[in-house]
Design a protein around this motif. Sequence first.
Motif, PDB file in Angstrom:
ATOM      1  N   ARG A  28       1.176  -1.392 -14.954  1.00  0.00           N
ATOM      2  CA  ARG A  28       1.318   0.058 -14.961  1.00  0.00           C
ATOM      3  C   ARG A  28       0.093   0.717 -14.341  1.00  0.00           C
ATOM      4  NH1 ARG A  28       5.767   1.180 -17.913  1.00  0.00           N
ATOM      5  NH2 ARG A  28       5.322   3.404 -17.819  1.00  0.00           N
ATOM      6  N   LYS A  29       0.309   1.893 -13.795  1.00  0.00           N
ATOM      7  CA  LYS A  29      -0.789   2.690 -13.221  1.00  0.00           C
ATOM      8  C   LYS A  29      -0.833   4.038 -13.931  1.00  0.00           C
ATOM      9  CE  LYS A  29      -2.514   4.657  -8.872  1.00  0.00           C
ATOM     10  NZ  LYS A  29      -2.684   6.050  -9.362  1.00  0.00           N
ATOM     11  N   VAL A  30      -2.034   4.447 -14.311  1.00  0.00           N
ATOM     12  CA  VAL A  30      -2.215   5.771 -14.911  1.00  0.00           C
ATOM     13  C   VAL A  30      -1.825   6.827 -13.883  1.00  0.00           C
ATOM     14  CG1 VAL A  30      -3.921   7.364 -15.876  1.00  0.00           C
ATOM     15  CG2 VAL A  30      -4.056   4.927 -16.417  1.00  0.00           C
ATOM     16  N   THR A  31      -1.084   7.836 -14.295  1.00  0.00           N
ATOM     17  CA  THR A  31      -0.670   8.867 -13.349  1.00  0.00           C
ATOM     18  C   THR A  31      -1.886   9.572 -12.759  1.00  0.00           C
ATOM     19  OG1 THR A  31      -0.526  10.600 -15.038  1.00  0.00           O
ATOM     20  CG2 THR A  31       1.457   9.260 -14.642  1.00  0.00           C
ATOM     21  N   SER A  32      -1.706  10.157 -11.592  1.00  0.00           N
ATOM     22  CA  SER A  32      -2.820  10.813 -10.904  1.00  0.00           C
ATOM     23  C   SER A  32      -3.413  11.931 -11.747  1.00  0.00           C
ATOM     24  CB  SER A  32      -2.355  11.365  -9.556  1.00  0.00           C
ATOM     25  OG  SER A  32      -1.929  10.327  -8.711  1.00  0.00           O
ATOM     26  N   PRO A  41      -0.154   8.930 -19.900  1.00  0.00           N
ATOM     27  CA  PRO A  41       1.065   8.670 -19.119  1.00  0.00           C
ATOM     28  C   PRO A  41       0.796   7.711 -17.971  1.00  0.00           C
ATOM     29  CG  PRO A  41       0.221  10.885 -18.692  1.00  0.00           C
ATOM     30  CD  PRO A  41      -0.575  10.339 -19.837  1.00  0.00           C
ATOM     31  N   THR A  42       1.700   6.785 -17.770  1.00  0.00           N
ATOM     32  CA  THR A  42       1.578   5.780 -16.716  1.00  0.00           C
ATOM     33  C   THR A  42       2.896   5.636 -15.977  1.00  0.00           C
ATOM     34  OG1 THR A  42       2.176   3.969 -18.215  1.00  0.00           O
ATOM     35  CG2 THR A  42      -0.185   4.456 -17.969  1.00  0.00           C
ATOM     36  N   THR A  43       2.844   4.974 -14.837  1.00  0.00           N
ATOM     37  CA  THR A  43       4.036   4.663 -14.040  1.00  0.00           C
ATOM     38  C   THR A  43       4.066   3.159 -13.813  1.00  0.00           C
ATOM     39  OG1 THR A  43       3.848   6.783 -12.883  1.00  0.00           O
ATOM     40  CG2 THR A  43       5.246   5.102 -11.875  1.00  0.00           C
ATOM     41  N   PRO A  44       5.233   2.514 -13.978  1.00  0.00           N
ATOM     42  CA  PRO A  44       5.292   1.086 -13.653  1.00  0.00           C
ATOM     43  C   PRO A  44       4.908   0.849 -12.201  1.00  0.00           C
ATOM     44  CG  PRO A  44       7.267   1.779 -14.854  1.00  0.00           C
ATOM     45  CD  PRO A  44       6.525   3.022 -14.497  1.00  0.00           C
ATOM     46  N   VAL A  45       4.139  -0.202 -11.950  1.00  0.00           N
ATOM     47  CA  VAL A  45       3.742  -0.524 -10.576  1.00  0.00           C
ATOM     48  C   VAL A  45       4.976  -0.672  -9.699  1.00  0.00           C
ATOM     49  CG1 VAL A  45       2.647  -2.287  -9.130  1.00  0.00           C
ATOM     50  CG2 VAL A  45       1.552  -1.563 -11.257  1.00  0.00           C
ATOM     51  N   SER A  46       6.033  -1.264 -10.237  1.00  0.00           N
ATOM     52  CA  SER A  46       7.251  -1.495  -9.453  1.00  0.00           C
ATOM     53  C   SER A  46       7.988  -0.209  -9.097  1.00  0.00           C
ATOM     54  CB  SER A  46       8.199  -2.428 -10.219  1.00  0.00           C
ATOM     55  OG  SER A  46       8.558  -1.854 -11.469  1.00  0.00           O
ATOM     56  N   ASP A  93      -4.915  -4.792 -23.164  1.00  0.00           N
ATOM     57  CA  ASP A  93      -4.014  -4.689 -22.017  1.00  0.00           C
ATOM     58  C   ASP A  93      -4.715  -3.939 -20.887  1.00  0.00           C
ATOM     59  OD1 ASP A  93      -1.933  -5.966 -23.360  1.00  0.00           O
ATOM     60  OD2 ASP A  93      -1.279  -4.086 -24.280  1.00  0.00           O
ATOM     61  N   PHE A  94      -4.325  -4.266 -19.647  1.00  0.00           N
ATOM     62  CA  PHE A  94      -4.969  -3.656 -18.483  1.00  0.00           C
ATOM     63  C   PHE A  94      -3.998  -2.723 -17.769  1.00  0.00           C
ATOM     64  CE2 PHE A  94      -7.606  -7.229 -19.390  1.00  0.00           C
ATOM     65  CZ  PHE A  94      -8.872  -6.907 -18.920  1.00  0.00           C
ATOM     66  N   VAL A  95      -4.546  -1.609 -17.271  1.00  0.00           N
ATOM     67  CA  VAL A  95      -3.789  -0.681 -16.427  1.00  0.00           C
ATOM     68  C   VAL A  95      -4.620  -0.409 -15.178  1.00  0.00           C
ATOM     69  CG1 VAL A  95      -2.529   0.447 -18.299  1.00  0.00           C
ATOM     70  CG2 VAL A  95      -4.773   1.338 -17.609  1.00  0.00           C
ATOM     71  N   LEU A  96      -3.935  -0.059 -14.109  1.00  0.00           N
ATOM     72  CA  LEU A  96      -4.630   0.396 -12.911  1.00  0.00           C
ATOM     73  C   LEU A  96      -4.922   1.873 -13.080  1.00  0.00           C
ATOM     74  CD1 LEU A  96      -5.593  -0.383 -10.018  1.00  0.00           C
ATOM     75  CD2 LEU A  96      -3.392   0.488  -9.195  1.00  0.00           C
ATOM     76  N   VAL A  97      -6.181   2.242 -12.893  1.00  0.00           N
ATOM     77  CA  VAL A  97      -6.568   3.649 -13.011  1.00  0.00           C
ATOM     78  C   VAL A  97      -6.498   4.338 -11.658  1.00  0.00           C
ATOM     79  CG1 VAL A  97      -8.430   5.242 -13.645  1.00  0.00           C
ATOM     80  CG2 VAL A  97      -8.037   3.180 -15.007  1.00  0.00           C
ATOM     81  N   ARG A  98      -7.053   3.714 -10.644  1.00  0.00           N
ATOM     82  CA  ARG A  98      -7.025   4.302  -9.309  1.00  0.00           C
ATOM     83  C   ARG A  98      -7.362   3.239  -8.267  1.00  0.00           C
ATOM     84  NH1 ARG A  98     -12.563   6.239  -8.030  1.00  0.00           N
ATOM     85  NH2 ARG A  98     -11.663   7.761  -6.605  1.00  0.00           N
TER      86      ARG A  98
END
Length: 226
Positions: free
Chosen positions: A52-56, A75-80, A166-171
């Motif tokens: 998942r990526k954190v929303t902008s 809030p996040t968005t699935p990478v896919s 757990d890890f998320v992409l921030v930017r």
Amino acid sequence: MGDLLEDLRRRMAPVSLRLWPGLGNPAWNSAGARHLFGGRLQIAIDPGRVLRKVTSEAAGRLRGAFLVSGLDALPTTPVSALYTYRDMEDIARYGADWRSTRLGQWLMACLAAGRPPLVRGALVTNEAEIEAYYRGYLTMFESMRDRGYRYDGTDHMCFGVGAGGDFVLVRRGTHRLAAAHILGLKQVNGIVTKIDRRFAEAARTKAANLSVPEAILRGVQDAAAA
């Protein structure tokens, strides 16, 4: 004035934390706290664990922060589901045939409508520029396919670590992360820039014999390697 105060907090955070390293020090909230770690928060991780990526908008609210309360609740968005994922799917499917991709068709439609698009800070005004832009991503994809993930630039992927590890992409690096998913790579590199405060507290409890920065670092390294 707000930016000046934030810059001062960032600069003073490492000094404050050397004098009072406990997690009660509010300087841990500042992005300047990362300077205590040098480059040691760079990690290698299975991209399958970064889904998942954190929303902008949420990432913008994290600007200037290091320890974050409630990182998991952002809030996040699935990478896919990212448009960059669809771009890389098309690159995997069509290769050098940029005209068949959704990205190429969108850019061509913009030109046909007399609205040259702004991409990566530059206007695309003709087909040669579209192809050059597209080939940058194609070259990246082919390099990752043939050589694995090898990134030597300065804008590394920035990861956040949630309360449970757990890890998320921030930017940054969404195309690279999407390509890694599509190619089934087992490892990518990036830098941890945001950490949930509960994760830091748990890491401190688990490694009470270490200093706070070393306990956090060990917790991050253990979580990335899990």
